[in-house]
Design a protein around this motif. Structure first.
Motif, PDB file in Angstrom:
ATOM      1  N   VAL A 532      45.113  64.878   9.132  1.00 54.48           N
ATOM      2  CA  VAL A 532      46.347  64.325  10.199  1.00 54.48           C
ATOM      3  C   VAL A 532      47.686  65.817   9.264  1.00 54.48           C
ATOM      4  O   VAL A 532      47.521  66.572   9.295  1.00 54.48           O
ATOM      5  CB  VAL A 532      47.802  62.859   8.393  1.00 54.48           C
ATOM      6  N   SER A 533      48.064  65.529  10.782  1.00 53.19           N
ATOM      7  CA  SER A 533      49.324  67.272  11.251  1.00 53.19           C
ATOM      8  C   SER A 533      50.486  66.064  11.070  1.00 53.19           C
ATOM      9  O   SER A 533      50.771  65.463  10.892  1.00 53.19           O
ATOM     10  CB  SER A 533      48.971  67.285  12.229  1.00 53.19           C
ATOM     11  N   PHE A 534      51.779  67.145  10.664  1.00 48.51           N
ATOM     12  CA  PHE A 534      53.158  66.734  11.026  1.00 48.51           C
ATOM     13  C   PHE A 534      53.647  68.195  11.890  1.00 48.51           C
ATOM     14  O   PHE A 534      53.725  68.874  12.555  1.00 48.51           O
ATOM     15  CB  PHE A 534      54.083  66.734   9.599  1.00 48.51           C
ATOM     16  N   VAL A 535      54.519  67.130  12.412  1.00 54.93           N
ATOM     17  CA  VAL A 535      55.926  67.418  13.137  1.00 54.93           C
ATOM     18  C   VAL A 535      57.412  67.405  12.931  1.00 54.93           C
ATOM     19  O   VAL A 535      57.612  66.254  12.751  1.00 54.93           O
ATOM     20  CB  VAL A 535      55.434  67.314  14.859  1.00 54.93           C
ATOM     21  N   ARG A 536      58.083  68.120  12.897  1.00 54.84           N
ATOM     22  CA  ARG A 536      59.198  68.550  12.312  1.00 54.84           C
ATOM     23  C   ARG A 536      60.346  69.023  13.608  1.00 54.84           C
ATOM     24  O   ARG A 536      60.309  69.917  14.081  1.00 54.84           O
ATOM     25  CB  ARG A 536      59.170  69.681  11.192  1.00 54.84           C
ATOM     26  N   THR A 552      62.769  71.909  17.576  1.00 50.76           N
ATOM     27  CA  THR A 552      61.790  71.724  16.476  1.00 50.76           C
ATOM     28  C   THR A 552      61.992  72.940  15.700  1.00 50.76           C
ATOM     29  O   THR A 552      62.529  73.660  16.118  1.00 50.76           O
ATOM     30  CB  THR A 552      60.763  72.393  17.598  1.00 50.76           C
ATOM     31  N   LEU A 553      61.596  71.922  14.379  1.00 47.46           N
ATOM     32  CA  LEU A 553      61.905  73.329  13.284  1.00 47.46           C
ATOM     33  C   LEU A 553      61.128  74.486  13.636  1.00 47.46           C
ATOM     34  O   LEU A 553      59.640  74.030  13.525  1.00 47.46           O
ATOM     35  CB  LEU A 553      61.806  72.142  12.083  1.00 47.46           C
ATOM     36  N   PRO A 554      61.669  75.679  13.130  1.00 50.05           N
ATOM     37  CA  PRO A 554      60.544  76.462  13.009  1.00 50.05           C
ATOM     38  C   PRO A 554      60.642  76.799  11.170  1.00 50.05           C
ATOM     39  O   PRO A 554      61.010  75.967  10.532  1.00 50.05           O
ATOM     40  CB  PRO A 554      62.063  78.608  13.246  1.00 50.05           C
ATOM     41  N   PRO A 555      59.655  77.469  10.681  1.00 50.00           N
ATOM     42  CA  PRO A 555      59.255  77.347   9.260  1.00 50.00           C
ATOM     43  C   PRO A 555      60.667  78.000   8.574  1.00 50.00           C
ATOM     44  O   PRO A 555      61.185  78.756   9.000  1.00 50.00           O
ATOM     45  CB  PRO A 555      57.782  79.015   9.034  1.00 50.00           C
ATOM     46  N   LEU A 556      60.250  76.691   7.275  1.00 44.50           N
ATOM     47  CA  LEU A 556      61.980  76.877   6.232  1.00 44.50           C
ATOM     48  C   LEU A 556      61.300  78.246   5.443  1.00 44.50           C
ATOM     49  O   LEU A 556      62.219  77.794   4.612  1.00 44.50           O
ATOM     50  CB  LEU A 556      62.165  76.115   6.333  1.00 44.50           C
ATOM     51  N   ILE A 562      66.979  79.783   7.789  1.00 40.49           N
ATOM     52  CA  ILE A 562      68.258  79.193   8.158  1.00 40.49           C
ATOM     53  C   ILE A 562      68.579  79.675   9.512  1.00 40.49           C
ATOM     54  O   ILE A 562      68.989  78.945  10.549  1.00 40.49           O
ATOM     55  CB  ILE A 562      69.407  78.355   7.558  1.00 40.49           C
ATOM     56  N   ALA A 563      68.732  80.440   9.994  1.00 44.45           N
ATOM     57  CA  ALA A 563      69.131  81.461  10.446  1.00 44.45           C
ATOM     58  C   ALA A 563      68.023  81.512  12.160  1.00 44.45           C
ATOM     59  O   ALA A 563      69.146  81.415  13.301  1.00 44.45           O
ATOM     60  CB  ALA A 563      69.147  82.939  10.775  1.00 44.45           C
ATOM     61  N   ALA A 564      66.670  81.443  11.390  1.00 53.28           N
ATOM     62  CA  ALA A 564      65.824  80.890  12.772  1.00 53.28           C
ATOM     63  C   ALA A 564      66.234  80.007  13.595  1.00 53.28           C
ATOM     64  O   ALA A 564      66.014  79.619  15.317  1.00 53.28           O
ATOM     65  CB  ALA A 564      64.892  80.988  12.003  1.00 53.28           C
ATOM     66  N   LEU A 565      66.209  79.262  12.294  1.00 54.16           N
ATOM     67  CA  LEU A 565      66.771  77.108  13.368  1.00 54.16           C
ATOM     68  C   LEU A 565      68.533  77.478  13.875  1.00 54.16           C
ATOM     69  O   LEU A 565      68.205  76.835  14.763  1.00 54.16           O
ATOM     70  CB  LEU A 565      66.860  76.065  12.005  1.00 54.16           C
ATOM     71  N   VAL A 589      72.393  66.996  11.657  1.00 52.00           N
ATOM     72  CA  VAL A 589      72.732  65.306  12.116  1.00 52.00           C
ATOM     73  C   VAL A 589      71.833  64.484  11.839  1.00 52.00           C
ATOM     74  O   VAL A 589      72.130  63.523  10.772  1.00 52.00           O
ATOM     75  CB  VAL A 589      73.356  64.399  13.713  1.00 52.00           C
ATOM     76  N   SER A 590      70.933  64.837  11.880  1.00 53.48           N
ATOM     77  CA  SER A 590      69.373  63.900  11.467  1.00 53.48           C
ATOM     78  C   SER A 590      68.153  64.330  11.365  1.00 53.48           C
ATOM     79  O   SER A 590      67.898  65.841  12.125  1.00 53.48           O
ATOM     80  CB  SER A 590      69.273  62.733  12.501  1.00 53.48           C
ATOM     81  N   LEU A 591      67.178  64.675  10.674  1.00 48.03           N
ATOM     82  CA  LEU A 591      66.163  65.160  10.284  1.00 48.03           C
ATOM     83  C   LEU A 591      64.984  64.054  10.978  1.00 48.03           C
ATOM     84  O   LEU A 591      64.935  63.021  10.521  1.00 48.03           O
ATOM     85  CB  LEU A 591      65.800  65.127   9.147  1.00 48.03           C
ATOM     86  N   ARG A 592      64.036  64.451  11.944  1.00 49.20           N
ATOM     87  CA  ARG A 592      63.156  63.984  12.027  1.00 49.20           C
ATOM     88  C   ARG A 592      61.118  64.833  11.882  1.00 49.20           C
ATOM     89  O   ARG A 592      61.061  65.505  12.196  1.00 49.20           O
ATOM     90  CB  ARG A 592      62.986  63.762  13.851  1.00 49.20           C
ATOM     91  N   VAL A 593      61.109  63.003  11.511  1.00 47.08           N
ATOM     92  CA  VAL A 593      59.368  64.297  10.799  1.00 47.08           C
ATOM     93  C   VAL A 593      58.322  62.912  12.178  1.00 47.08           C
ATOM     94  O   VAL A 593      58.462  61.990  11.628  1.00 47.08           O
ATOM     95  CB  VAL A 593      59.686  64.372   9.889  1.00 47.08           C
ATOM     96  N   SER A 594      57.832  63.357  12.453  1.00 50.87           N
ATOM     97  CA  SER A 594      55.885  62.572  13.285  1.00 50.87           C
ATOM     98  C   SER A 594      55.160  63.131  12.699  1.00 50.87           C
ATOM     99  O   SER A 594      54.542  64.483  11.598  1.00 50.87           O
ATOM    100  CB  SER A 594      56.445  63.097  14.248  1.00 50.87           C
TER     101      SER A 594
END
Length: 686
Positions: A532-536, A552-556, A562-565, A589-594
């Motif tokens: 399994v892999s995840f996309v944020r 698409t979220l960068p590594p957090l 946060i600055a990269a986002l 607004v919303s956080l998404r994960v696949s």
């Protein structure tokens, strides 16, 4: 049972592709769709592919059942239960007027009439706190009224249930106790995003199609059972580009809206990986419609909003859907004259029955396919998939009827029909490129579907783009693409927060919690996967804005997440809208994960290599074709299966295979690559 079988039911044909993991052999079947009994059509298609149910290990299914039921309004009699005081949210909708100068404009037509909407006392705040508890006695009284109304399905949409679903869950329990034979759908199971109207519309649509889709999938699941009680693993293609188990599809059939077209987009991404492309336009032209989707960075293009019936008057659906634009132009689209004598093509289609006039099944109206026969692009006495024998005389007669009315000869009318159809289909491509600040000339144009390869040269000229790819088995490419799909589950959590007030650790913790939710959903589906892999991603906007864009979220982890986002959001906003505001605060607004559960993929065998000149055996004849500005041009006809890697062709030329025809116009060039893809360079000729 090494076979993996994919089935794509379209408006005209049902496509079946079977892949043998041991021999790496692909077989296929194509038959006319059977709207009256789709299950029987599937079983017939599997038989035509040469694969029996007893040899099938996994069956992947994409269907137009859901989208057709919504468009045609052939769903269940549905009720809606909502929070007291919000009965009219669904009917009022949004106050925007997309077409301000259209005096005939009308708002959306709800799937649930107002007399079937009930209110229940309860209230959850936007932060998830209980302001007023669920009145269970009132809820049970409403459930009894729902039962007495004789509805087949009921949707539940309580205010802010995306933050706290307890009241909806309890309401569903009461409804199932009081109405055991009614299909029940609750909004937070379908969409966990804010915007009350869109969420209500989504759950209402899910309930509306639920009984029909659930019954259909149950029948299919039962029909696949072998005498010993075993059955292939049945998975369903979703609109998000991934697969789900049949149980999930029965609970959330709205996820199947664009399941067929999604297969083609997934297949295009897979071919892009092979060819080394990072962006492409997926163009699918079938018998009823043409669809376009743009792919960048080999990622699934997700639509921010989806409207059944179009933005102006359509019903919004808030589930993950691939960003696909569709127009009612296909091979079976009818050419017709309006009251002023102007000619139009589509959206009305001849469908599978009676079909175009050239099918010889009783059709008399001229279609795009009939025009292609008149111009020689399809043989007047040729044979199509499904055993159909073309009737050239019938095609000429149908087109001649329009030509006479317009005062044209038959050739001019046929040429005009194809030009109008090409312009309409080019507009579908522009809707996902030019209208979003993208230049179609920067993308490779992938053409598939039963009619895509035949018309793509003319469409590419309309778009002024030169790179075209025709994949192997183009008429069955959407089904073939399903074979490359993985399991996928998406979850969205709405919680509006200023970015400059968040820290990386908190956001990372939320993302991991959503990943665990997605992973559990994949495991509960019961379909085995390798890893399994995840996309944020996050829906973001500048503070004070109304609408958001997905980033698409960068590594957090570590400093600067946060600055990269924020920088990534600024870049995305600039690319989409032409400007950004790096110094302005932004908010999530919303956080998404696949979650993506990897499945084994087909490994296509390479084809034999030849010289630049095709073998003489690949040339199967020649016939006269008509191009604008030219009389009949004697044109060579090649058999695609006889072409070898490295072969090059110069237009005009026709490349035929059992289910599709590729047309090279004068000035076009084509080269065959090692996997059998036709790589076209579109010239400037006619």
């Amino acid at each position: 049972m090494a076979h993996r079988v994919a089935i794509d039911i379209g408006g005209t044909f049902t496509d079946v592709v079977s892949y043998d993991h041991e021999s790496r052999e692909i077989t296929f079947g194509k038959t006319l769709s059977t709207p009256d009994d789709l299950v029987q059509g599937i079983l017939s298609g599997v038989s035509l592919s040469g694969t029996g149910i007893d040899q099938t290990g996994m069956l992947i299914h994409g269907s137009t059942v859901v989208i057709n039921a919504l468009i045609e309004r052939h769903g269940a009699r549905t009720a809606l239960v909502t929070t007291e005081g919000f009965r009219d949210v669904y009917e009022i909708g949004r106050i925007n007027r997309p077409d301000a100068f259209n005096l005939s404009f009308r708002k959306h037509r709800p799937l649930v009439p107002r007399e079937l909407v009930w209110e229940v006392p309860e209230r959850i705040t936007a932060r998830g706190a209980v302001r007023a508890p669920l009145d269970e006695s009132a809820a049970r009284a409403v459930a009894r009224e729902v039962r007495e109304s004789g509805v087949e399905a009921v949707a539940v949409a309580f205010l802010h249930s995306y933050r706290e679903p307890a009241h909806e869950q309890r309401m569903a329990e009461i409804l199932r106790e009081e109405c055991p034979d009614v299909y029940v759908s609750i909004s937070h199971d379908i969409s966990r995003e804010y915007r009350e109207f869109e969420r209500t519309s989504t759950v209402a649509a899910n309930a509306f199609v639920g009984p029909r889709a659930s019954h259909y999938l149950s029948r299919l699941d039962e029909a696949l059972r072998r005498p010993d009680g075993s059955a292939p693993v049945l998975t369903i293609m979703q609109s998000n580009g991934g697969l789900c188990d049949v149980g999930t599809a029965r609970r959330q059939p709205i996820q199947m809206m664009e399941s067929g077209p999604a297969g083609g987009v997934v297949g295009t991404i897979d071919v892009c990986r092979t060819l080394g492309y990072d962006k492409a336009i997926a163009f699918d032209m079938g018998g009823t419609t043409a669809k376009a989707s743009v792919i960048r960075n080999l990622t699934f293009p997700q639509a921010s909003d989806y409207f059944v019936g179009g933005y102006g008057e359509g019903l919004p659906i808030r589930v993950p859907v691939l960003d696909i634009v569709e127009v009612g132009t296909g091979g079976g689209s009818v050419a017709w004259l309006d009251e002023a004598g102007g000619i139009h093509v589509g959206p009305r289609s001849a469908g599978a029955a009676p079909g175009p006039a050239c099918y010889g099944r009783g059709g008399i109206q001229p279609t795009v396919t009939d025009a292609s026969v008149v111009l020689g692009y399809l043989p007047a006495q040729g044979q199509l998939a499904g055993g159909l024998q073309l009737d050239g005389a019938a095609a000429h007669e149908a087109v001649a009827a329009v030509a006479t009315t317009l005062g044209l000869d038959t050739i001019e009318a046929a040429t005009g029909i194809l030009a109008i159809a090409a312009a309409s289909m080019a507009n579908a491509v522009r809707a996902v490129t030019t209208e979003r600040g993208l230049d179609p000339r920067d993308f490779a144009l992938f053409a598939y579907g039963g009619n895509g390869p035949l018309h793509i040269s003319l469409i590419a000229r309309e778009l002024c783009t030169s790179r075209v790819v025709i994949p192997p088995y183009p008429a069955l490419f959407s089904a073939l693409g399903m074979l490359t799909a993985d399991l996928r589950h998406d979850v969205v959590s709405t919680d509006i927060r200023r970015l400059d007030r968040l820290d990386e650790g908190h956001l990372e913790s939320e993302a991991r919690q959503l990943e665990r939710t997605c992973h559990t959903a994949l495991l509960d589906g019961g379909v085995e996967f390798r890893e399994v892999s995840f996309v944020r991603a996050a829906d973001m906007r500048y503070a004070g804005q109304e609408h958001a864009v997905t980033v698409t979220l960068p590594p957090l982890t570590g400093e600067g997440g946060i600055a990269a986002l924020k920088a990534r959001f600024d870049d995305e906003h600039r690319e989409r809208f032409g400007h950004s505001a790096p110094d302005e605060p932004a908010e999530i607004v919303s956080l998404r994960v696949s979650a993506v559960g990897a499945l084994p993929r087909p490994e296509l065998a390479k084809i034999a290599t030849g010289s630049a000149e095709p073998e003489e055996s690949a040339r199967i004849g020649e016939r006269d074709l008509v191009f604008p500005g030219h009389g009949p041009v004697r044109t060579p006809v090649f058999r695609r299966s006889g072409l070898l890697a490295g072969n090059q062709l110069t237009g005009p030329a026709v490349i035929e295979e059992s289910t599709a025809t590729t047309l090279l116009r004068p000035g076009d060039l084509a080269e065959v690559d090692g996997y059998g893809n036709l790589l076209l360079t579109i010239g400037g000729g006619q």
